[in-house]
Scaffold this motif. Structure first.
Motif, short mmCIF file in Angstrom:
data_model
loop_
_atom_site.label_atom_id
_atom_site.label_comp_id
_atom_site.label_asym_id
_atom_site.label_seq_id
_atom_site.Cartn_x
_atom_site.Cartn_y
_atom_site.Cartn_z
N ARG A 1 0.81 -1.23 0.00
CA ARG A 1 0.00 0.00 0.00
C ARG A 1 0.83 1.27 0.00
NH1 ARG A 1 -3.03 2.02 3.22
NH2 ARG A 1 -4.85 2.59 2.02
N GLU B 1 -4.77 6.36 -5.84
CA GLU B 1 -5.83 5.69 -6.60
C GLU B 1 -5.63 4.18 -6.62
OE1 GLU B 1 -2.90 7.45 -9.62
OE2 GLU B 1 -3.98 8.22 -7.89
N ARG C 1 -4.10 2.53 -4.11
CA ARG C 1 -4.45 2.11 -2.75
C ARG C 1 -5.96 1.92 -2.62
NH1 ARG C 1 -0.39 5.86 -1.37
NH2 ARG C 1 -1.92 7.44 -0.89
N GLU C 2 -6.71 2.79 -3.28
CA GLU C 2 -8.17 2.67 -3.26
C GLU C 2 -8.62 1.35 -3.90
OE1 GLU C 2 -11.99 5.05 -5.09
OE2 GLU C 2 -10.21 6.21 -4.55
N VAL C 3 -8.01 0.99 -5.01
CA VAL C 3 -8.32 -0.29 -5.67
C VAL C 3 -7.98 -1.45 -4.73
CG1 VAL C 3 -7.68 -1.83 -7.57
CG2 VAL C 3 -8.06 0.60 -8.01
N ASP D 1 -7.79 -1.44 -1.43
CA ASP D 1 -8.72 -1.45 -0.30
C ASP D 1 -10.10 -1.99 -0.69
OD1 ASP D 1 -6.68 -0.39 1.24
OD2 ASP D 1 -7.47 1.67 1.18
N GLU D 2 -10.61 -1.53 -1.82
CA GLU D 2 -11.92 -2.00 -2.29
C GLU D 2 -11.89 -3.49 -2.59
OE1 GLU D 2 -12.75 0.50 -5.65
OE2 GLU D 2 -13.31 2.21 -4.40
N SER D 3 -10.80 -3.95 -3.15
CA SER D 3 -10.69 -5.36 -3.50
C SER D 3 -10.61 -6.23 -2.25
CB SER D 3 -9.47 -5.59 -4.39
OG SER D 3 -9.62 -4.87 -5.60
N GLU E 1 -11.82 -5.47 0.63
CA GLU E 1 -13.15 -5.42 1.24
C GLU E 1 -14.09 -6.40 0.53
OE1 GLU E 1 -16.77 -2.23 1.81
OE2 GLU E 1 -14.72 -1.48 1.84
N ALA E 2 -14.01 -6.47 -0.79
CA ALA E 2 -14.86 -7.39 -1.55
C ALA E 2 -14.55 -8.84 -1.22
CB ALA E 2 -14.70 -7.14 -3.06
N ALA F 1 -11.73 -9.42 -7.68
CA ALA F 1 -10.92 -8.70 -6.69
C ALA F 1 -9.45 -9.10 -6.78
CB ALA F 1 -11.46 -8.96 -5.29
N ASN G 1 -7.90 -7.45 -9.78
CA ASN G 1 -7.64 -6.03 -9.54
C ASN G 1 -6.38 -5.84 -8.69
OD1 ASN G 1 -9.88 -5.27 -11.02
ND2 ASN G 1 -11.19 -5.05 -9.24
#
Length: 106
Positions: free
Chosen positions: A45, A51, A53-55, A57-59, A61-62, A76, A79
């Protein structure tokens, strides 16, 4: 010739002129593989732009605890792998993803 060894590599050599590294020495338990991925992503991270890091984090979380549907899990992981493949420090993340996929196939 240069050798590149990574955590978890197992190298055994008998005789002369042998070359080879045995991979797939990581966890075979999907939960252990997932924990390994989370640790590797945390280390990654700080080395990627906001941007990316956002991918990541979202991945993560998924993926959650690994009980996500296979299509969500694969998306995920793709990504995360995409972000990791853009930086040298991403190699452990890519290896962790491979182990996760291997653990679900075995």
């Amino acid at each position: 010739m240069s050798n590149s060894f990574h955590f978890g590599d197992s190298v055994t050599q008998y005789g002369d002129h042998n070359v080879g590294i045995i991979k797939n020495q990581g966890p075979t338990d999907p939960k252990a593989a997932l924990r390994e991925l989370v640790t590797a992503v945390a280390a990654l991270r700080g080395q990627v732009p906001a941007e990316d890091r956002e991918v990541l984090d979202e991945s993560l979380e998924a993926i959650g605890d690994g009980a996500a549907p296979p299509s969500v899990l694969r998306r995920a992981l793709r990504n995360i792998s995409g972000v990791a493949s853009l930086v040298t420090a991403g190699a452990p993340v890519v290896e962790s993803i491979r182990r996760i996929l291997d653990s679900f196939e075995s």
